[in-house]
Motif scaffolding. Structure first.
Motif, PDB file in Angstrom:
ATOM      1  N   CYS A 134       0.827  -1.213   0.000  1.00 37.52           N
ATOM      2  CA  CYS A 134       0.000   0.000   0.000  1.00 37.52           C
ATOM      3  C   CYS A 134       0.857   1.257   0.000  1.00 37.52           C
ATOM      4  CB  CYS A 134      -0.952   0.014   1.178  1.00 37.52           C
ATOM      5  SG  CYS A 134      -0.152   0.236   2.772  1.00 37.52           S
ATOM      6  N   PHE A 135       2.148   1.110   0.236  1.00 40.14           N
ATOM      7  CA  PHE A 135       3.109   2.222   0.194  1.00 40.14           C
ATOM      8  C   PHE A 135       2.950   3.194   1.368  1.00 40.14           C
ATOM      9  CE2 PHE A 135       5.229   2.291  -4.094  1.00 40.14           C
ATOM     10  CZ  PHE A 135       4.654   1.140  -4.591  1.00 40.14           C
ATOM     11  N   MET A 136       2.212   2.807   2.410  1.00 38.79           N
ATOM     12  CA  MET A 136       2.059   3.726   3.539  1.00 38.79           C
ATOM     13  C   MET A 136       3.411   3.970   4.209  1.00 38.79           C
ATOM     14  SD  MET A 136      -0.912   4.839   3.836  1.00 38.79           S
ATOM     15  CE  MET A 136      -1.751   4.618   2.315  1.00 38.79           C
TER      16      MET A 136
ATOM     17  N   LYS B 225     -13.034  16.145  14.398  1.00 39.16           N
ATOM     18  CA  LYS B 225     -14.477  15.964  14.279  1.00 39.16           C
ATOM     19  C   LYS B 225     -15.199  17.115  14.955  1.00 39.16           C
ATOM     20  CE  LYS B 225     -14.613  10.894  14.273  1.00 39.16           C
ATOM     21  NZ  LYS B 225     -15.076   9.734  15.029  1.00 39.16           N
TER      22      LYS B 225
ATOM     23  N   ALA C 100       6.424   3.700   2.877  1.00 36.64           N
ATOM     24  CA  ALA C 100       7.282   4.503   2.010  1.00 36.64           C
ATOM     25  C   ALA C 100       6.832   5.962   2.015  1.00 36.64           C
ATOM     26  CB  ALA C 100       7.259   3.952   0.593  1.00 36.64           C
ATOM     27  N   THR C 101       5.511   6.181   2.192  1.00 44.14           N
ATOM     28  CA  THR C 101       4.984   7.540   2.199  1.00 44.14           C
ATOM     29  C   THR C 101       5.401   8.280   3.468  1.00 44.14           C
ATOM     30  OG1 THR C 101       3.063   6.780   0.952  1.00 44.14           O
ATOM     31  CG2 THR C 101       2.860   8.898   2.055  1.00 44.14           C
TER      32      THR C 101
ATOM     33  N   SER D 189       5.067  -3.056  -6.816  1.00 48.39           N
ATOM     34  CA  SER D 189       3.963  -3.940  -6.482  1.00 48.39           C
ATOM     35  C   SER D 189       3.511  -4.730  -7.696  1.00 48.39           C
ATOM     36  CB  SER D 189       2.812  -3.122  -5.913  1.00 48.39           C
ATOM     37  OG  SER D 189       2.535  -2.036  -6.752  1.00 48.39           O
ATOM     38  N   GLY D 190       2.869  -5.844  -7.421  1.00 48.52           N
ATOM     39  CA  GLY D 190       2.368  -6.692  -8.494  1.00 48.52           C
ATOM     40  C   GLY D 190       1.092  -7.384  -8.077  1.00 48.52           C
ATOM     41  N   GLU D 191       0.547  -8.119  -9.024  1.00 50.63           N
ATOM     42  CA  GLU D 191      -0.724  -8.807  -8.801  1.00 50.63           C
ATOM     43  C   GLU D 191      -0.452 -10.183  -8.205  1.00 50.63           C
ATOM     44  OE1 GLU D 191      -4.963  -8.355 -10.486  1.00 50.63           O
ATOM     45  OE2 GLU D 191      -3.243  -7.401 -11.373  1.00 50.63           O
TER      46      GLU D 191
ATOM     47  N   ILE E 128      -8.000  12.946  15.929  1.00 51.46           N
ATOM     48  CA  ILE E 128      -9.170  12.729  15.065  1.00 51.46           C
ATOM     49  C   ILE E 128     -10.430  13.287  15.765  1.00 51.46           C
ATOM     50  CG2 ILE E 128     -10.666  10.974  14.056  1.00 51.46           C
ATOM     51  CD1 ILE E 128      -8.145   9.299  13.581  1.00 51.46           C
TER      52      ILE E 128
ATOM     53  N   ILE F  35     -18.495  17.282  12.683  1.00 50.25           N
ATOM     54  CA  ILE F  35     -18.869  16.066  11.954  1.00 50.25           C
ATOM     55  C   ILE F  35     -18.694  14.863  12.858  1.00 50.25           C
ATOM     56  CG2 ILE F  35     -18.445  16.966   9.664  1.00 50.25           C
ATOM     57  CD1 ILE F  35     -15.677  15.941   9.755  1.00 50.25           C
ATOM     58  N   GLY F  36     -18.838  13.687  12.284  1.00 49.12           N
ATOM     59  CA  GLY F  36     -18.742  12.468  13.072  1.00 49.12           C
ATOM     60  C   GLY F  36     -20.080  11.766  13.055  1.00 49.12           C
TER      61      GLY F  36
ATOM     62  N   ILE G  10      -6.484 -11.342  -2.418  1.00 48.81           N
ATOM     63  CA  ILE G  10      -5.857 -10.182  -1.803  1.00 48.81           C
ATOM     64  C   ILE G  10      -5.393  -9.163  -2.847  1.00 48.81           C
ATOM     65  CG2 ILE G  10      -4.074  -9.431  -0.166  1.00 48.81           C
ATOM     66  CD1 ILE G  10      -4.153 -12.462   0.749  1.00 48.81           C
ATOM     67  N   GLU G  11      -5.283  -9.589  -4.100  1.00 46.67           N
ATOM     68  CA  GLU G  11      -4.933  -8.727  -5.243  1.00 46.67           C
ATOM     69  C   GLU G  11      -3.485  -8.272  -5.286  1.00 46.67           C
ATOM     70  OE1 GLU G  11      -7.501  -5.583  -6.554  1.00 46.67           O
ATOM     71  OE2 GLU G  11      -9.242  -6.467  -5.594  1.00 46.67           O
ATOM     72  N   LYS G  12      -3.019  -7.558  -4.253  1.00 51.07           N
ATOM     73  CA  LYS G  12      -1.757  -6.823  -4.416  1.00 51.07           C
ATOM     74  C   LYS G  12      -0.701  -7.301  -3.424  1.00 51.07           C
ATOM     75  CE  LYS G  12      -0.439  -1.982  -4.993  1.00 51.07           C
ATOM     76  NZ  LYS G  12      -0.715  -0.621  -4.566  1.00 51.07           N
TER      77      LYS G  12
END
Lengths: 530, 196
Positions: free
Chosen positions: B74-76, B183, B78-79, B90-92, B179, B188-189, B98-100
């Motif tokens: 998901c690159f979190m 809110k 690396a981000t 990433s690949g399939e 968070i 909001i919330g 799970i896809e990725k």
């Protein structure tokens, strides 16, 4: 012209303008899913509701006409409560698989959840209605679970392409979009489906899992695929281009881009790029430093005198072409560019949507700059007669002609500026590495005679330089250097050379370009304003 | 206030006294180390100090039961990485559930600042930290640690992990408070409290 008040600010808009557009003119963004600036209004998502004084119910701003005296509030407790409920409904069956979803980062659901709800889910994952995932529709991948049923894709299919391939299937909370018998999408505008989809339901196969979008930097540019000149963003990271996206220009491409246009980025990072200068002795090619190659070419040009012929390319920018015509004027060389008669096809629309028969981005610019002079046939005939000592090609088009092997036999020295290796280049004696469209600043003139800027998005490989710069180096070696040292300055010379471009500069062109004024005084037929 | 001037006599001869003091200190440590066995140093690397269970050592990539990486690319990490030392491709996944997954996952340990943000950011507990703090290499390339080497490090989990979000996420209450504050600010919330 009705005058209305939105969030306490008055604005006068054209009759027939909707409230959502009027708000946008004031810089107020009203959240939405189904509304799209270039599609018809459907009003199904209910996200864009606003409160209008003296109206009992909340109204959808996308389908409410701005009328005289309307007082609109876009951010009241009632509006917020309605948005929150709408979004909570939309997310009831959403799989929340953002970590593996390519839309993450440019997803309306994510953005609007962050901005308007931040609510905790009331449904467990096991209770959610599951739909089809990973349905292969050719260039597009469908994930029905992520869909918010906004119908943007359906409207795109019927209103823009006219194919109506997609439809709603099933009922109630099992409704999903589908093609008949899962048939793939075959038209060449499929990439737009991924763009119009506000969520991750329709995604591009080509971009799948390549890069998370927040790493990409976007440079505004122009698609070089044909004479339409669609406005695009070049999305790159660390010098590698990952995709082209349409950039909205209501007068050229609206919000659309064809699939061949989208694929244009692949040529930039291709392993077949020409990165260094090469010379041929017999059948042997050897790499040489660019400066040395230019020295050799300049010496040949000096030796040739008036026996020089120059061919431009409609793939080049106006700046490149202006530098080339300066070289022709300095040396008295024969000059033309019309290999394959692109000028006859500039305005010929192939599919009734965007694609044009002339696959060059700047044929009109070359015509405006007067590059069409001697005639290509005349230059070929001169080659056959042995009257050409040096042939300088701005692009490889002439070398690709089947007869090139024959008429080039009599030419002792052929130099070509090339971006990509190809067998036809073997017919030259010197290859100069040219930077490609995404690597340079410049302008293209499209079929409407709209002058539009391209901007450098990534560095050119190796020693590759813009074509105008290569010609500038030649002119310096010939003792008549160009007055301009940048594309911006060179465009000033373009403007002086073409009366129709009067008053233009890079700042005036901006992001959406300007249509040149037709004066029709300098020999070539003016185009009607589009 | 008047300035007080101290005059120091630099010609003073120290005599033998400092020398005796110095030797006495050395002798004391010799007895303490060799005879009483109370050395303040340890015989590294044969002996190691115990480090905290929250120690932020070299990373571990965890695996699913079938041996494939838990990571969904998901690159979190690396981000969020402030040192920009994580490289992912990433690949399939062959099976479509799970896809990725990451086809490449590399951490440049020479750039890493061991802040542990990657562990916090990971939605899958796929990246953890070990208590290991020494790694020797003779080339720079060796210290760019790839996916398979990161996964092979999972055996370190038997001796206890280092920084681990579910056990030691000290920043979690801070995030939740942030968070909640958002809110309130935006009004909001949830309209009603969530069920259950």
């Amino acid at each position: 012209m009705p005058k209305l008040t939105i969030d306490g600010r008055e604005i006068e808009v054209a009759a027939g303008t909707t409230v959502i557009r009027a708000a946008q003119q004031l810089g107020i963004d009203i959240p939405h899913f189904c509304w799209h600036p270039d599609l018809s209004v459907d009003g199904n998502c209910r996200m864009c509701v606003v409160e209008i004084e003296k109206q009992a119910k909340l109204q959808i701003s996308c389908n409410t006409a701005a009328t005289e005296g309307l007082v609109v509030h876009t951010d009241t407790p009632r509006v917020r409560a309605a948005r929150r409920s709408t979004l909570e409904f939309l997310l009831v069956n959403h799989p929340i698989d953002c970590p593996v979803c390519d839309q993450a980062g440019e997803c309306y659901l994510q953005d609007q959840y962050q901005a308007y709800t931040l609510h905790d889910a009331r449904t467990e994952l096991e209770e959610k209605v599951h739909k089809r995932k990973l349905v292969d529709l050719g260039p597009i991948l469908l994930d029905a679970e992520r869909c918010v049923l906004c119908s943007r894709c359906l409207r795109f299919e019927s209103e823009v392409v006219g194919t109506s391939t997609l439809m709603f299937a099933n009922r109630g909370n099992r409704t999903e979009i589908a093609t008949f018998q899962n048939r793939p999408i075959t038209h060449s505008y499929a990439g737009n489906l991924a763009d119009v989809c506000p969520v991750g339901a329709l995604l591009s196969h080509d971009f799948r899992f390549k890069m998370r979008v927040w790493f990409l930097a976007s440079t505004p540019s122009i698609c070089p695929g044909c004479s339409t000149g669609c406005n695009v963003y070049v999305d790159q990271r660390d010098g590698e281009i990952y995709r082209l996206r349409p950039r909205r220009n209501p007068e050229v491409n609206k919000s659309w881009l064809c699939d061949p246009g989208r694929a244009q980025y692949k040529q930039i990072g291709s392993p077949e790029r020409v990165a260094v200068a090469r010379t041929r002795r017999g059948a042997e090619w050897s790499a040489v430093p660019l400066a040395a190659a230019l020295d050799v070419l300049a010496a040949h040009i000096k030796g040739a005198g008036r026996a020089l012929a120059i061919l431009g390319t409609p793939q080049a920018t106006n700046e490149d072409l202006r530098a080339l015509s300066t070289l022709a004027d300095t040396t008295g060389a024969r000059l033309d560019f019309r290999v394959g008669d692109p000028e006859l096809k500039v305005r010929e629309l192939e599919d009734g949507i965007l694609q044009r028969a002339d696959k060059n981005p700047n044929t009109q610019g070359a015509l405006d700059l007067g590059i069409a002079r001697s005639g290509v046939d005349e230059i070929i005939a001169a080659c056959r007669r042995g009257e050409v000592a040096v042939l300088l090609l701005q692009g490889p088009e002439l070398l690709r002609l089947p007869a090139a092997g024959v008429f080039l036999e009599k030419v002792p020295f052929v130099a070509v500026m090339a971006t990509h290796n190809e067998p036809a280049l073997e017919r030259a004696h010197l290859i100069l590495p040219a930077a490609a469209w995404a690597e340079i600043d410049g302008t293209f003139t499209n079929y409407q005679r709209r002058v539009q800027r391209i901007l450098r998005a990534v560095p050119a490989p190796g020693e590759a330089r813009p074509r105008w710069d290569l010609v500038g180096e030649l002119l310096r070696r010939l003792g008549a250097p160009l007055a301009a040292t940048s594309a911006r300055e060179l465009f000033g010379e373009v403007v002086r050379a073409v009366p129709e471009y009067a008053g233009l500069d890079y700042r005036v062109l901006g992001e959406s370009g300007r249509v040149a004024i037709s004066v029709g005084a300098n020999g070539h037929s003016p185009l009607p304003q589009v | 206030m008047a300035t007080r001037v101290i005059t120091v006599d630099r010609s003073l001869k120290p005599g033998i006294w400092p020398l005796v003091l110095g030797h006495w200190e050395t002798l004391k440590n010799l007895v303490r180390t060799l005879i009483l066995r109370q050395a303040s140093t340890i015989e590294f690397p044969e002996k190691r100090r115990n480090v905290s269970g929250r120690y932020r050592g070299i990373h571990i990539l965890t695996a699913r039961e079938d041996g494939t990486p838990k990571c969904v690319a998901c690159f979190m990490c690396a981000t969020v990485c402030p040192a920009e030392c994580i490289y992912i491709e990433s690949g399939e996944r062959p099976e479509k559930t799970i896809e990725k997954y990451p086809t490449r996952f590399e951490i440049d340990l020479l750039r890493c600042v061991y802040c542990g943000f990657c562990v916090d950011a990971c939605p899958e507990e796929a990246i953890l930290m070990s208590r290991e703090n020494d790694l020797v290499g003779t080339t720079r390339e060796e210290l760019i640690i790839d996916r398979d080497r990161l996964m092979a490090r999972a055996k370190l989990l038997d001796v206890g992990t280092g920084y681990h979000p579910s056990e030691h996420d000290v920043r979690r209450p801070v995030r939740i408070a942030a968070i909640e504050k958002l809110k309130q600010e935006r009004g909001i919330g949830n309209s009603r409290p969530p069920r259950g």
